[in-house]
Design a protein around this motif. Structure first.
Motif, mmCIF file in Angstrom:
data_model
loop_
_atom_site.group_PDB
_atom_site.id
_atom_site.type_symbol
_atom_site.label_atom_id
_atom_site.label_comp_id
_atom_site.label_asym_id
_atom_site.label_seq_id
_atom_site.Cartn_x
_atom_site.Cartn_y
_atom_site.Cartn_z
ATOM 1 N N GLY A 6 45.979 64.644 28.347
ATOM 2 C CA GLY A 6 47.172 65.047 29.072
ATOM 3 C C GLY A 6 48.469 64.602 28.425
ATOM 4 N N ASP A 7 48.382 63.680 27.462
ATOM 5 C CA ASP A 7 49.578 63.198 26.765
ATOM 6 C C ASP A 7 49.976 64.154 25.643
ATOM 7 N N ARG A 8 51.281 64.193 25.380
ATOM 8 C CA ARG A 8 51.829 64.989 24.275
ATOM 9 C C ARG A 8 51.735 64.173 22.988
ATOM 10 N N PHE A 126 38.432 57.769 15.302
ATOM 11 C CA PHE A 126 38.547 58.596 16.507
ATOM 12 C C PHE A 126 38.535 60.068 16.126
ATOM 13 N N ALA A 127 38.421 60.894 17.149
ATOM 14 C CA ALA A 127 38.646 62.337 17.030
ATOM 15 C C ALA A 127 39.285 62.783 18.333
ATOM 16 N N MET A 128 40.054 63.851 18.261
ATOM 17 C CA MET A 128 40.642 64.413 19.470
ATOM 18 C C MET A 128 40.767 65.917 19.346
ATOM 19 N N ILE A 129 40.751 66.553 20.489
ATOM 20 C CA ILE A 129 41.012 67.984 20.579
ATOM 21 C C ILE A 129 42.390 68.117 21.203
ATOM 22 N N GLY A 133 49.854 70.842 21.376
ATOM 23 C CA GLY A 133 50.513 69.544 21.375
ATOM 24 C C GLY A 133 50.094 68.585 22.457
ATOM 25 N N ILE A 134 49.154 68.998 23.313
ATOM 26 C CA ILE A 134 48.678 68.150 24.412
ATOM 27 C C ILE A 134 47.233 67.742 24.127
ATOM 28 N N VAL A 135 46.961 66.440 24.220
ATOM 29 C CA VAL A 135 45.602 65.945 24.013
ATOM 30 C C VAL A 135 44.720 66.421 25.160
#
Length: 165
Positions: A6-8, A126-129, A133-135
């Motif tokens: 939810g963070d930018r 780590f990895a993120m989707i 621009g929003i996690v």
């Protein structure tokens, strides 16, 4: 504080290493449009990063694209010369884009910096989707090796999100 779902994505100066020249840009410019898989490694050329983490993403580009991923980006707290040399030697350049976070500013801004003995400040593994621009999902590796932050785990999360959509 660690970046969360939810963070930018923060805007931090970085160097983008792609197939062409190295470019001065910002993290939000690279990670802020479309669906992006961003994974961070403690260091270029380090054993686990080099043989276990990066290869899984480079080998599965077609699967990521089929699941709607626009770009795959690898971040490392190394200077852009080392990052480019690693990208070229690993034969991942052109499949994966690379972000050189030379002083760890992006790692700090995301709350994903970690002190490694003998190496100083680096990205935690780590990895993120990220979507526009929003996690959406964050996978931080708390134990040695590559499990929750590896390509198979991220692919499963992407597949699960398609099923639930």
């Amino acid at each position: 504080m660690t970046i969360a779902s939810g963070d930018r994505i923060p805007s931090v100066p970085i160097k983008l290493i792609g197939s062409g020249d190295t470019a001065d840009t910002t993290s939000d410019a690279v990670l802020g449009q479309g669906r992006v898989v961003f994974f961070g490694v403690p260091g270029a050329f380090t054993p686990t990063c080099d043989t276990s983490h990066l290869p899984g993403f480079a080998a599965n580009v077609a699967k990521f694209k089929a699941l709607g991923v626009d770009r795959i980006v690898c971040g490392t707290v190394n200077d852009h010369h080392v990052t480019r040399a690693w990208a070229e030697r690993s034969e991942a350049l052109g499949k994966v884009e690379f972000v050189a976070d030379g002083d760890g500013s992006l790692a700090d801004a995301m709350g994903l910096s970690k002190q490694f003995a003998g190496m100083g400040k680096r990205f935690a593994r780590f990895a993120m989707i990220i979507e526009d621009g929003i996690v959406k999902d964050l996978f931080v590796q708390d134990v040695a090796g590559v499990t929750v932050s590896g390509a198979p785990a991220v692919l499963m999360a992407l597949q699960a999100s398609q099923v639930s959509a």
